[in-house]
Design a protein around this motif. Structure first.
Motif, PDB file in Angstrom:
ATOM      1  N   LEU A  50     -46.608 -25.370 -24.836  1.00 35.24           N
ATOM      2  CA  LEU A  50     -47.766 -26.209 -24.519  1.00 35.24           C
ATOM      3  C   LEU A  50     -47.445 -27.673 -24.794  1.00 35.24           C
ATOM      4  CD1 LEU A  50     -50.741 -26.658 -23.739  1.00 35.24           C
ATOM      5  CD2 LEU A  50     -51.326 -26.174 -26.133  1.00 35.24           C
ATOM      6  N   TYR A  62     -47.271 -30.589 -22.036  1.00 31.62           N
ATOM      7  CA  TYR A  62     -48.070 -31.808 -22.199  1.00 31.62           C
ATOM      8  C   TYR A  62     -47.182 -33.035 -22.033  1.00 31.62           C
ATOM      9  CZ  TYR A  62     -51.346 -35.209 -24.073  1.00 31.62           C
ATOM     10  OH  TYR A  62     -52.162 -36.296 -24.212  1.00 31.62           O
ATOM     11  N   SER A  92     -48.587 -34.739 -18.748  1.00 28.47           N
ATOM     12  CA  SER A  92     -49.858 -35.370 -19.126  1.00 28.47           C
ATOM     13  C   SER A  92     -50.123 -36.669 -18.380  1.00 28.47           C
ATOM     14  CB  SER A  92     -49.936 -35.594 -20.636  1.00 28.47           C
ATOM     15  OG  SER A  92     -48.886 -36.441 -21.066  1.00 28.47           O
ATOM     16  N   GLN A 136     -57.717 -33.567 -22.651  1.00 20.42           N
ATOM     17  CA  GLN A 136     -57.596 -32.601 -23.741  1.00 20.42           C
ATOM     18  C   GLN A 136     -58.215 -31.259 -23.357  1.00 20.42           C
ATOM     19  OE1 GLN A 136     -55.641 -33.372 -26.318  1.00 20.42           O
ATOM     20  NE2 GLN A 136     -55.398 -35.296 -25.209  1.00 20.42           N
ATOM     21  N   TYR A 143     -55.909 -29.281 -20.977  1.00 12.94           N
ATOM     22  CA  TYR A 143     -54.803 -28.556 -21.596  1.00 12.94           C
ATOM     23  C   TYR A 143     -55.296 -27.325 -22.371  1.00 12.94           C
ATOM     24  CZ  TYR A 143     -51.263 -31.579 -19.848  1.00 12.94           C
ATOM     25  OH  TYR A 143     -50.423 -32.225 -18.994  1.00 12.94           O
ATOM     26  N   LEU A 181     -55.650 -24.904 -19.575  1.00 10.49           N
ATOM     27  CA  LEU A 181     -54.334 -24.420 -19.156  1.00 10.49           C
ATOM     28  C   LEU A 181     -53.790 -23.406 -20.157  1.00 10.49           C
ATOM     29  CD1 LEU A 181     -52.754 -27.758 -17.899  1.00 10.49           C
ATOM     30  CD2 LEU A 181     -53.502 -25.831 -16.495  1.00 10.49           C
ATOM     31  N   TRP A 182     -53.979 -23.670 -21.442  1.00 14.21           N
ATOM     32  CA  TRP A 182     -53.517 -22.760 -22.496  1.00 14.21           C
ATOM     33  C   TRP A 182     -54.206 -21.393 -22.345  1.00 14.21           C
ATOM     34  CZ3 TRP A 182     -49.994 -21.959 -26.102  1.00 14.21           C
ATOM     35  CH2 TRP A 182     -50.268 -21.053 -27.123  1.00 14.21           C
ATOM     36  N   LEU A 218     -51.344 -27.068 -11.626  1.00 15.44           N
ATOM     37  CA  LEU A 218     -51.779 -27.928 -12.728  1.00 15.44           C
ATOM     38  C   LEU A 218     -52.726 -29.015 -12.226  1.00 15.44           C
ATOM     39  CD1 LEU A 218     -48.372 -28.372 -14.597  1.00 15.44           C
ATOM     40  CD2 LEU A 218     -50.267 -26.883 -15.262  1.00 15.44           C
TER      41      LEU A 218
END
Length: 181
Positions: free
Chosen positions: A22, A26, A30, A52, A55, A58-59, A76
């Protein structure tokens, strides 16, 4: 420079709970995803908050990503764009915007340029699949587009499970080469 296969690998490792993946994702993406959020939200502070949340999303959803020959950045960016649009809609709904402002909110559908690029990409993938033996191309379609399990493919083609895995792995490698040229 991060290769697309590196990003796919990071997403796969995230799906297994690898926090370092992760962090690496990032670092690699990012800036691009922040730009997407900023373009939609037009507010730097809100875009930073959205990034934030993106992500975290996405996690939580890394296991939903499928290697399908398309760029993982497409996935993404789609997640980031949709999240930013959702925030924008929520912000406007909380203001009780007049009806004429509601038309300004994007509907989440691809714009004409994105639709054209996606159609071209689909055409390239179809052409590349055409270079594979028909049973291999069909197996790839069934596994990665249809979600058919490897065991089902093994029964369908009457070959051992490891043979199916080899077909898919080699087929994806050939597709990657074809798409890169």
């Amino acid at each position: 420079m991060t290769r697309l296969t590196d990003i796919e690998d990071m997403i796969a490792r995230m799906a297994l709970g690898d926090r370092r993946a992760l962090s690496a994702l990032y670092d690699a993406t990012s800036a691009k995803l922040f730009g997407v959020a900023l373009r939609v939200l037009n507010d730097r502070s809100e875009a930073e908050d959205a990034l934030q949340e993106i992500y975290v999303k996405l996690w939580r959803n890394a296991d939903r990503y499928r290697v399908n020959g398309l760029s993982p950045m497409t996935w993404l960016i789609t997640v980031a764009r949709n999240h930013a649009i959702d925030r924008l809609r929520a912000r406007r709904a909380s203001r009780a915007a007049p009806i004429h402002e509601a038309a300004e909110v994007a509907d989440g559908a691809p714009n004409p340029e994105e639709a054209m690029l996606a159609a071209a990409e689909r055409g390239r993938i179809g052409a590349c699949l055409g270079t594979l033996p028909p049973d291999r191309a069909d197996a790839i379609r069934r596994a990665y587009l249809g979600g058919e399990a490897y065991a089902d493919l093994s029964r369908r083609y009457g070959v051992p499970l490891n043979t199916v895995r080899t077909w898919l792995r080699r087929g994806l490698l050939k597709l990657r080469e074809c798409m890169a040229s």
